[in-house]
Design a protein around this motif. Structure first.
Motif, PDB file in Angstrom:
ATOM      1  N   LEU A 486       0.820  -1.209   0.000  1.00  0.00           N
ATOM      2  CA  LEU A 486       0.000   0.000   0.000  1.00  0.00           C
ATOM      3  C   LEU A 486       0.856   1.261   0.000  1.00  0.00           C
ATOM      4  O   LEU A 486       0.488   2.263  -0.627  1.00  0.00           O
ATOM      5  N   LEU A 487       1.991   1.212   0.705  1.00  0.00           N
ATOM      6  CA  LEU A 487       2.895   2.369   0.663  1.00  0.00           C
ATOM      7  C   LEU A 487       3.396   2.611  -0.755  1.00  0.00           C
ATOM      8  O   LEU A 487       3.485   3.755  -1.214  1.00  0.00           O
ATOM      9  N   GLY A 488       3.745   1.521  -1.446  1.00  0.00           N
ATOM     10  CA  GLY A 488       4.164   1.666  -2.842  1.00  0.00           C
ATOM     11  C   GLY A 488       3.050   2.189  -3.720  1.00  0.00           C
ATOM     12  O   GLY A 488       3.268   2.998  -4.624  1.00  0.00           O
ATOM     13  N   LEU A 489       1.807   1.738  -3.408  1.00  0.00           N
ATOM     14  CA  LEU A 489       0.656   2.201  -4.181  1.00  0.00           C
ATOM     15  C   LEU A 489       0.396   3.685  -3.939  1.00  0.00           C
ATOM     16  O   LEU A 489       0.052   4.434  -4.858  1.00  0.00           O
ATOM     17  N   LEU A 490       0.568   4.133  -2.690  1.00  0.00           N
ATOM     18  CA  LEU A 490       0.325   5.541  -2.358  1.00  0.00           C
ATOM     19  C   LEU A 490       1.457   6.437  -2.837  1.00  0.00           C
ATOM     20  O   LEU A 490       1.246   7.640  -3.061  1.00  0.00           O
ATOM     21  N   TYR A 491       2.657   5.884  -2.982  1.00  0.00           N
ATOM     22  CA  TYR A 491       3.793   6.704  -3.395  1.00  0.00           C
ATOM     23  C   TYR A 491       3.651   7.168  -4.837  1.00  0.00           C
ATOM     24  O   TYR A 491       4.103   8.265  -5.179  1.00  0.00           O
ATOM     25  N   ARG A 492       3.017   6.354  -5.673  1.00  0.00           N
ATOM     26  CA  ARG A 492       2.915   6.701  -7.096  1.00  0.00           C
ATOM     27  C   ARG A 492       2.112   7.975  -7.331  1.00  0.00           C
ATOM     28  O   ARG A 492       2.562   8.856  -8.061  1.00  0.00           O
ATOM     29  N   PRO A 493       0.900   8.134  -6.723  1.00  0.00           N
ATOM     30  CA  PRO A 493       0.207   9.416  -6.915  1.00  0.00           C
ATOM     31  C   PRO A 493       0.880  10.592  -6.226  1.00  0.00           C
ATOM     32  O   PRO A 493       0.636  11.742  -6.586  1.00  0.00           O
ATOM     33  N   MET A 494       1.742  10.316  -5.241  1.00  0.00           N
ATOM     34  CA  MET A 494       2.469  11.409  -4.586  1.00  0.00           C
ATOM     35  C   MET A 494       3.557  11.974  -5.486  1.00  0.00           C
ATOM     36  O   MET A 494       3.970  13.125  -5.325  1.00  0.00           O
ATOM     37  N   ARG A 495       4.049  11.184  -6.404  1.00  0.00           N
ATOM     38  CA  ARG A 495       5.096  11.622  -7.337  1.00  0.00           C
ATOM     39  C   ARG A 495       4.610  11.374  -8.759  1.00  0.00           C
ATOM     40  O   ARG A 495       4.996  10.421  -9.409  1.00  0.00           O
ATOM     41  N   PRO A 496       3.702  12.227  -9.249  1.00  0.00           N
ATOM     42  CA  PRO A 496       3.127  11.982 -10.585  1.00  0.00           C
ATOM     43  C   PRO A 496       4.176  12.080 -11.678  1.00  0.00           C
ATOM     44  O   PRO A 496       5.076  12.931 -11.633  1.00  0.00           O
ATOM     45  N   GLN A 497       4.076  11.204 -12.647  1.00  0.00           N
ATOM     46  CA  GLN A 497       4.992  11.246 -13.788  1.00  0.00           C
ATOM     47  C   GLN A 497       4.723  12.498 -14.618  1.00  0.00           C
ATOM     48  O   GLN A 497       3.571  12.845 -14.887  1.00  0.00           O
TER      49      GLN A 497
END
Length: 637
Positions: A486-497
């Motif tokens: 879940l941390l990995g899942l939440l990290y992606r929207p925190m650092r948008p491409q």
């Protein structure tokens, strides 16, 4: 929620095929139409179908039942029954319960699933992982057998209630948050833990050893001198025979297909060999039991370490004991047992439904498993779920409907009523051999190699789950694995491409986002744009306009809109304009309702297409037909 999403996608596809654009706004609208409400709440519009057909699936296949179906179900049910009896005895030893409780757990689920289950192949009963879960916290080597049984039966009731209420609330989607690396790491660690726990029986060590991995290893080292050489010889012989019969079965099936003989004698011979190989666990138990009985009749009853005498008869129906002390001991294990049971059964059901081209209903499966555990607790069962090995045998035996489970349960009841006195002659080492040869195939080492090549972050999640399950226990291992995922899942929207482009001629800094913008990205977004401006200003470049290219931004929340409003004010103080390009209608609406005048800030499209150096000086990232579809070639990102 799943129904609404599927409905919207279905309507969109139909609209695109018919080129009827009038119904597409219904898809974009967040409110549900009357049609969607009828689909989401069928109990309101068609209560008879909902409560009778959907909640009692046997009504559907019973109307199409035929004598040929009955014959196939009888054969498959008896075949699985011969397999489940020795497995149940072995799994009860993993759960650190008296062996008869493995049989008590093996028949009620078969009867209940026949009424409520949606898969013709699934066979409910004790499994290696659920048995290990019970041993991890519900039972304790320092407690009496009666206390361990009370804890295990209470766990069955409570986890069954959790599964049942999850089913009627359509909460099966929760399982989607447990990704493959967590499942693989957990399963591999559980298999190693189970195998280590059975080594003491394989060696003939008759001393109590802790259930955790570390305590098990310490106990084996401490009591290794108490090993029994005859148990060791018989145990390794049983493992060798199990492995031989397993591979001989596949060779026998290939040979039968290659020969394609029409001779009745050859068909009978192939079928006999198939039954022997499929029921290899029963063969091991019968052969080793006969050897132990022959030695005992000669007065040599101490050659092998035998199981204790089991009480004869079917268990009495009685209420489970649930009190504050038991609930405090079980604690989080109730939810973990419910989720693991759901995970195993749904994964198995989907796999066989895909193979044999039929559909299962996950929410109804939850109801079936939950009720199987609830009713099973009244006959002193510990938690059950779908078994992959028995389900595979059930499918290969040609089962046609869920009625095959009734005959499997009948075989277990027959064994309880008649055969329990003879179980005393079963050597523990033969049961340990059955378990070890079964669980070692669960160690998923291939996934480690694949994840190393594909995505190392997923490999980290697998390793965290594996190590935590091995050292801390099942409930902590699953929790940590899901937490990391879940941390990995939440990290992606925190650092948008995103990609950044600059045009020196116009003083235009363009930031193109590749995904939606949600509130966790607020701080990162502001800092990123400020750093880009500062970097170019320090290098003597002039920045007059910051353009946010949002053609691929499909959604934006209010927090982001407020952040962009504040960013616009900060940039105005630096005499820099903030503009937008390629806004989707929904995103544009969010910005306008947040008080941002998007229309006045839209930049001219010709400036976008001609003024920015996109990296190859040949082609703009926008095509003439659709300026939002082509790929980008950034100068920096």
């Amino acid at each position: 929620g799943e129904w609404v999403g599927t409905m919207k996608v279905t309507k969109l596809c139909q609209a695109l095929k018919s080129k009827d654009r009038s119904c597409i706004p219904l898809v974009e609208n967040d409110s549900c139409s009357p049609y969607e409400l009828r689909e989401c709440f069928p109990c309101l519009t068609n209560p008879i179908s909902y409560f009778l057909v959907d909640r009692f699936p046997f009504v559907q296949w019973l109307s199409r039942y035929s004598p040929s179906h009955l014959l196939s179900d009888i054969i498959a049910g008896i075949t699985v029954g011969l397999m489940v009896v020795p497995q149940a005895l072995a799994y009860a030893s993993i759960a650190q319960l008296p062996l008869q409780y493995g049989l008590y757990s093996s028949f009620m689920g078969c009867f209940v699933y026949m009424v409520f289950g949606t898969s013709k192949d699934i066979t409910l009963g004790p499994t290696a992982i659920m048995s290990l879960l019970v041993a991890s916290k519900a039972t304790n080597v320092h407690h009496s057998d009666s206390q361990n049984v009370a804890n295990a039966v209470a766990l069955t009731l409570m986890s069954g209630l959790v599964q049942f209420f999850m089913g009627i609330s359509n909460l099966g989607f929760i399982i989607d948050f447990i990704p493959f690396p967590v499942i693989s790491g957990f399963t591999s660690a559980a298999a190693i833990t189970i195998a280590l726990g059975q080594v003491k029986h394989l060696l003939g060590i008759d001393h109590k050893i802790g259930s955790s991995t570390i305590k098990t290893v310490k106990g084996l080292v401490q009591y290794i001198t108490y090993s029994n050489k005859w148990d060791i010889i018989l145990g390794f012989a049983c493992i060798s025979l199990v492995i031989f019969l397993k591979y001989f079965k596949s060779h026998n099936e290939k040979l039968e297909k290659r020969m394609n003989s029409k001779s009745l004698i050859k068909k009978i011979a192939f079928k006999f060999l198939w039954i022997i190989c499929t029921g290899r666990n029963a063969v091991i138990v019968i052969v080793s039991g006969l050897i132990a009985y022959a030695l005992a009749s000669q007065g040599q009853d101490d050659v092998f370490t035998l199981v204790k005498k089991l009480p004869k008869g079917i268990p009495h129906v009685k209420l489970p004991t649930v009190n504050k002390h038991i609930l405090q001991e079980l604690n989080s294990l109730i939810v973990v047992a419910a989720l693991i049971g759901l995970l195993e059964s749904i994964a198995i059901g989907k796999a066989f439904a895909r193979q044999y081209k039929y559909k299962i209903v996950p929410s109804q499966e939850l109801i079936a498993i939950g009720l199987a555990n609830v009713f099973g607790s009244f006959v002193q069962s510990y938690p059950v779920t779908g078994s992959f090995s028995r389900t595979a045998v059930n499918a290969q035996s040609g089962v046609r409907t869920q009625l095959g489970g009734v005959f499997t349960g009948g075989v277990v009841l027959l064994a309880l009523a008649v055969l329990t006195p003879s179980f005393h002659y079963i050597p523990k080492t033969s049961l340990a051999a059955i378990i070890i040869s079964a669980v070692l195939t669960m160690v998923d080492y291939r996934s480690v190699i694949v994840l190393w090549r594909v995505r190392k972050l997923d490999l980290c999640v697998l390793l965290v789950t594996f190590v935590a399950t091995l050292l801390l226990g099942i409930e902590y291992g699953v929790a940590l694995g899901v937490g990391c995922a879940l941390l990995g899942l939440l990290y992606r929207p925190m650092r948008p491409q995103h990609n950044v482009y600059y045009s020196g001629a116009k003083g235009l800094l363009c930031v193109k986002f590749q995904q939606g913008l949600m509130y966790p990205t607020v701080e990162y977004l502001s800092k990123r744009i400020a750093n880009e401006i500062e970097q170019r200003t320090d290098n003597g470049m002039d920045v007059k306009v910051v353009m946010l290219e949002c053609s691929r931004v499909c959604e934006m929340d209010y927090t982001i809109a407020l952040a962009l409003k504040e960013l616009s004010m900060q940039l105005q103080n630096l005499e820099i304009n903030l503009s937008y390009h390629g806004l989707q209608p929904k995103v544009k609406q969010t910005l306008e309702r947040s008080g941002i005048d998007v229309t006045s800030l839209q930049i001219d499209e010709a400036d976008v297409m001609t003024s920015i150096d996109w990296g190859n000086n040949v082609q703009s990232p926008y095509s003439k037909d659709d300026p939002s579809q082509s790929l980008l070639h950034p100068v920096s990102s």
